[in-house]
Design a protein around this motif. Structure first.
Motif, mmCIF file in Angstrom:
data_model
loop_
_atom_site.group_PDB
_atom_site.id
_atom_site.type_symbol
_atom_site.label_atom_id
_atom_site.label_comp_id
_atom_site.label_asym_id
_atom_site.label_seq_id
_atom_site.Cartn_x
_atom_site.Cartn_y
_atom_site.Cartn_z
ATOM 1 N N ARG A 107 45.479 57.778 38.622
ATOM 2 C CA ARG A 107 45.480 59.168 38.127
ATOM 3 C C ARG A 107 44.386 59.963 38.832
ATOM 4 N NH1 ARG A 107 45.867 56.469 32.958
ATOM 5 N NH2 ARG A 107 48.034 56.552 32.195
ATOM 6 N N SER A 108 43.225 59.349 39.078
ATOM 7 C CA SER A 108 42.151 60.062 39.772
ATOM 8 C C SER A 108 42.529 60.451 41.187
ATOM 9 C CB SER A 108 40.882 59.205 39.803
ATOM 10 O OG SER A 108 41.042 58.076 40.644
ATOM 11 N N LYS A 109 43.530 59.849 41.700
ATOM 12 C CA LYS A 109 44.020 60.160 43.037
ATOM 13 C C LYS A 109 45.182 61.164 42.999
ATOM 14 C CE LYS A 109 41.001 57.344 44.525
ATOM 15 N NZ LYS A 109 39.722 57.876 45.096
ATOM 16 N N GLY A 110 45.431 61.742 41.823
ATOM 17 C CA GLY A 110 46.494 62.730 41.702
ATOM 18 C C GLY A 110 47.856 62.170 41.453
ATOM 19 N N LEU A 111 47.919 60.882 41.144
ATOM 20 C CA LEU A 111 49.215 60.236 40.935
ATOM 21 C C LEU A 111 49.534 60.176 39.444
ATOM 22 C CD1 LEU A 111 48.830 57.343 43.531
ATOM 23 C CD2 LEU A 111 49.989 59.563 43.836
ATOM 24 N N THR A 112 50.785 60.140 39.124
ATOM 25 C CA THR A 112 51.225 60.051 37.727
ATOM 26 C C THR A 112 51.737 58.651 37.486
ATOM 27 O OG1 THR A 112 51.878 62.362 37.715
ATOM 28 C CG2 THR A 112 52.815 60.943 36.010
ATOM 29 N N VAL A 113 51.154 58.028 36.482
ATOM 30 C CA VAL A 113 51.517 56.617 36.158
ATOM 31 C C VAL A 113 52.519 56.656 35.018
ATOM 32 C CG1 VAL A 113 50.691 54.380 35.410
ATOM 33 C CG2 VAL A 113 49.280 55.829 36.878
ATOM 34 N N GLU A 143 45.717 45.081 40.988
ATOM 35 C CA GLU A 143 44.317 45.200 40.581
ATOM 36 C C GLU A 143 43.590 46.102 41.567
ATOM 37 O OE1 GLU A 143 42.274 41.550 39.962
ATOM 38 O OE2 GLU A 143 43.788 40.749 38.558
ATOM 39 N N VAL A 144 42.495 46.825 41.053
ATOM 40 C CA VAL A 144 41.668 47.728 41.863
ATOM 41 C C VAL A 144 40.225 47.275 41.715
ATOM 42 C CG1 VAL A 144 40.917 50.099 42.252
ATOM 43 C CG2 VAL A 144 43.291 49.629 41.571
ATOM 44 N N HIS A 145 39.546 47.006 42.884
ATOM 45 C CA HIS A 145 38.156 46.556 42.897
ATOM 46 C C HIS A 145 37.327 47.497 43.799
ATOM 47 C CE1 HIS A 145 38.892 42.561 40.977
ATOM 48 N NE2 HIS A 145 40.125 42.779 41.473
ATOM 49 N N PRO A 146 36.674 48.536 43.245
ATOM 50 C CA PRO A 146 35.877 49.450 44.059
ATOM 51 C C PRO A 146 34.741 48.688 44.747
ATOM 52 C CG PRO A 146 36.300 50.440 41.913
ATOM 53 C CD PRO A 146 36.718 48.988 41.819
ATOM 54 N N GLY A 147 34.586 48.911 46.068
ATOM 55 C CA GLY A 147 33.512 48.259 46.817
ATOM 56 C C GLY A 147 33.641 46.757 46.890
ATOM 57 N N GLY A 148 34.806 46.217 46.539
ATOM 58 C CA GLY A 148 35.011 44.779 46.548
ATOM 59 C C GLY A 148 34.388 44.084 45.373
ATOM 60 N N THR A 191 49.053 46.261 30.225
ATOM 61 C CA THR A 191 47.996 47.209 30.625
ATOM 62 C C THR A 191 46.693 46.479 30.888
ATOM 63 O OG1 THR A 191 47.430 47.631 28.318
ATOM 64 C CG2 THR A 191 49.068 49.100 29.358
ATOM 65 N N TYR A 192 45.727 47.247 31.390
ATOM 66 C CA TYR A 192 44.441 46.666 31.754
ATOM 67 C C TYR A 192 43.680 46.258 30.499
ATOM 68 C CZ TYR A 192 39.735 46.386 33.767
ATOM 69 O OH TYR A 192 38.482 45.971 34.156
ATOM 70 N N MET A 193 43.072 45.055 30.508
ATOM 71 C CA MET A 193 42.248 44.489 29.436
ATOM 72 C C MET A 193 43.063 44.196 28.177
ATOM 73 S SD MET A 193 39.374 44.066 30.827
ATOM 74 C CE MET A 193 38.346 43.616 29.461
ATOM 75 N N GLN A 194 44.350 44.097 28.309
ATOM 76 C CA GLN A 194 45.163 43.731 27.152
ATOM 77 C C GLN A 194 44.932 42.248 26.852
ATOM 78 O OE1 GLN A 194 49.304 44.750 27.600
ATOM 79 N NE2 GLN A 194 49.960 43.359 25.944
ATOM 80 N N SER A 195 44.710 41.921 25.574
ATOM 81 C CA SER A 195 44.418 40.520 25.207
ATOM 82 C C SER A 195 45.717 39.722 24.999
ATOM 83 C CB SER A 195 43.570 40.493 23.924
ATOM 84 O OG SER A 195 44.288 41.069 22.840
ATOM 85 N N ASP A 225 40.338 49.859 35.679
ATOM 86 C CA ASP A 225 41.688 50.151 35.200
ATOM 87 C C ASP A 225 42.497 50.784 36.332
ATOM 88 O OD1 ASP A 225 43.965 50.761 33.851
ATOM 89 O OD2 ASP A 225 43.035 52.179 32.450
ATOM 90 N N PRO A 226 43.545 50.117 36.800
ATOM 91 C CA PRO A 226 44.359 50.665 37.890
ATOM 92 C C PRO A 226 45.027 51.972 37.531
ATOM 93 C CG PRO A 226 44.765 48.321 37.648
ATOM 94 C CD PRO A 226 43.956 48.738 36.463
ATOM 95 N N ALA A 227 45.432 52.136 36.275
ATOM 96 C CA ALA A 227 46.114 53.375 35.869
ATOM 97 C C ALA A 227 45.164 54.561 36.003
ATOM 98 C CB ALA A 227 46.624 53.245 34.445
ATOM 99 N N ALA A 228 43.910 54.427 35.542
ATOM 100 C CA ALA A 228 42.937 55.502 35.658
ATOM 101 C C ALA A 228 42.624 55.805 37.111
ATOM 102 C CB ALA A 228 41.660 55.126 34.901
ATOM 103 N N TRP A 229 42.528 54.765 37.908
ATOM 104 C CA TRP A 229 42.217 55.007 39.322
ATOM 105 C C TRP A 229 43.350 55.743 40.010
ATOM 106 C CZ3 TRP A 229 44.229 53.556 44.062
ATOM 107 C CH2 TRP A 229 43.364 53.722 45.180
#
Length: 374
Positions: free
Chosen positions: A368-374, A352-357, A256-260, A362-366
C-alpha cells in the motif's frame, strides 16, 4: 403789686367731662395787654374760665401730638408722610401742669426714649422664612434659606409681600435652571452612554468579523494545504504505482501477516498468502536484481529479489522459476509461477518483505505504501 383781677375760680374740667358745674355762656379771651400786665406782675396766670372751643381743641391737640410722638415708632416715612402742625404762640401752660393730664403724659426719660425712637423713622426687623422652593433647593444643594428685611409697621406688608414674591420667583427660576441643567446633563450622559455602547457593539462586531474572516482564511489555507498534500501524495503514489506492480493479477488472500496458528512452526504466519491456481504467472513488484533462486526447505522453491534500497522480496512455494541469481528484472516482469512446494496445504504464493535484508514487515502495508491496492 398790681395784677389783673382774676375771674371767679371754679373747678376746672380740662375735657368738659362734667367734673364741675357748667360755666356760664361767657368766655375770656386773653389780649396782648392783659398778657403783658401778667408778665410784669411776675405771677403765674391760671386760666380758669377758658372754655372756648379753640382753647379746648388746642389742649387736646397738644396731647394728641405728644401721644403721636410716643407712638412714632409705628409710623414710617413710606406709609404716612409727616404732617406739619402750627400753633399760635399763646404762651400756654405746660401740659404736665394741667390737672388730670400730667399723669397721662410720659415722663422726661420716656420723652427722650421716644425722641431716640423717632430718630429712625423706619425701624426694621429681620424676618426669616423658608418656602417650599427653598426646601427643594436645600435638598438639591442650590439654596439653603431666604432671609429678608421688612418694616415693622403694618403699612410695609405690601413691600414685604413684593420682596417675598421676588425672592420666591428668583428661587423658582434658580430651581428651574438647576432642573434644566440636571436634565441636560442627564440627557448628555445618556447620549454619551448610548454612543459608547453603540461604539462598543460596532467594535465587537468588527472584531468578530475580523476573527471570523481570519478563521475562514486559516481554514481555507489549511484546507488548501491539505488538498495540496493529498494531491502531492496522490501524485507520488501514482508515480510509485507506475513503478511498482502487484505480484498477481488475480488472487484471494488466505492468510495475513502475524496470524497465529498451529500450521506454522513459529506459531504465527510471517508473510501474506495469495491463493491462486498452480501455474499462475508471478510478476516482479519493482525493478530489482535476483539475489537467489532455488530450493529453500519448508519454503519450497523460492526467488529473492533485492531492490535498489536493499529491501528483499521473497517469493515462496513456486512450481517453477524463469530467472536465475544475478539477473536484473524490471517491474511487472514474469519471474516464476504459483505452486505448492514445501510446507503447504494448497497452491498459493507466500510473499515476505524484509527491508534492508533484516526482519520481515507486513507485506500488505508495504504494498500500500507503494501506491498499490491489496
Amino acid at each position: 403789686m398790681a395784677s389783673n383781677t382774676p375771674a371767679p375760680e371754679a373747678p376746672f374740667d380740662a375735657f368738659g367731662g362734667g367734673a364741675a358745674p357748667s360755666a356760664p355762656d361767657t368766655e375770656w379771651n386773653p389780649t396782648e395787654d392783659s398778657l403783658r400786665d401778667r408778665a410784669r406782675s411776675g405771677g403765674r396766670h391760671r386760666v380758669v374760665k377758658q372754655r372756648s372751643n379753640f382753647a379746648r381743641s388746642s389742649t387736646v391737640l397738644g396731647v394728641g401730638v405728644i401721644a403721636a410722638v410716643g407712638a412714632g415708632g409705628l409710623a414710617t416715612a413710606q406709609d404716612k408722610p409727616p404732617v406739619a402742625i402750627s400753633l399760635p404762640d399763646l404762651n400756654l401752660p405746660d401740659a404736665h401742669d394741667l390737672p388730670g393730664v400730667g399723669t397721662l403724659l410720659p415722663a422726661q426719660e420716656e420723652r427722650e426714649t421716644v425722641s431716640a425712637d423717632r430718630a429712625n423713622p423706619n425701624p426694621l426687623t429681620s424676618a426669616t422664612y423658608t418656602t417650599e422652593a427653598d426646601e427643594r433647593a436645600s435638598r438639591s444643594g442650590q439654596v439653603t434659606r431666604t432671609s429678608l428685611t421688612t418694616a415693622e409697621a403694618p403699612g410695609a406688608a405690601d413691600a414685604g409681600e413684593a420682596l417675598r414674591a421676588r425672592i420666591l420667583q428668583q428661587a423658582e427660576q434658580q430651581q428651574a435652571s438647576a432642573d434644566a441643567a440636571e436634565k441636560a446633563a442627564a440627557e448628555k450622559a445618556a447620549a454619551e452612554k448610548a454612543a459608547a455602547e453603540a461604539q462598543a457593539k460596532a467594535d465587537a462586531a468588527e472584531k468578530a468579523e475580523a476573527e471570523a474572516k481570519a478563521k475562514a482564511e486559516t481554514e481555507a489555507k489549511a484546507k488548501a494545504e491539505a488538498e495540496a498534500r493529498a494531491k502531492a501524495e496522490a501524485e507520488r503514489l501514482a508515480k510509485l504505482a507506475a513503478s511498482y506492480s502487484m505480484p498477481l493479477s488475480s488472487y484471494s488472500l488466505t492468510a495475513t501477516y502475524m496470524q497465529s496458528g498451529s500450521m506454522w512452526s513459529s506459531g504465527y504466519h510471517t508473510g501474506l498468502d495469495f491463493a491462486a491456481p498452480t501455474g499462475t504467472p508471478l510478476k516482479a513488484v519493482h525493478g530489482a536484481t535476483v539475489k537467489s533462486a532455488g530450493w529453500s526447505g519448508s519454503y519450497g522453491y523460492r526467488i529473492v529479489l533485492e531492490l535498489e534500497d536493499g529491501t528483499e522480496i521473497w517469493y515462496c512455494h513456486l512450481s517453477s522459476m524463469t530467472v536465475s541469481a544475478g539477473q536484473t528484472v524490471g517491474t511487472g516482469e514474469t519471474i516464476g509461477r504459483v505452486g505448492a512446494t514445501g510446507n503447504v496445504s494448497g497452491a498459493h504464493l507466500h510473499l515476505e518483505v524484509h527491508p534492508g535484508g533484516g526482519d520481515g514487515v507486513d507485506p500488505a502495508a508495504w504494498l500500500r505504501s507503494k501506491g498499490l491496492t491489496v
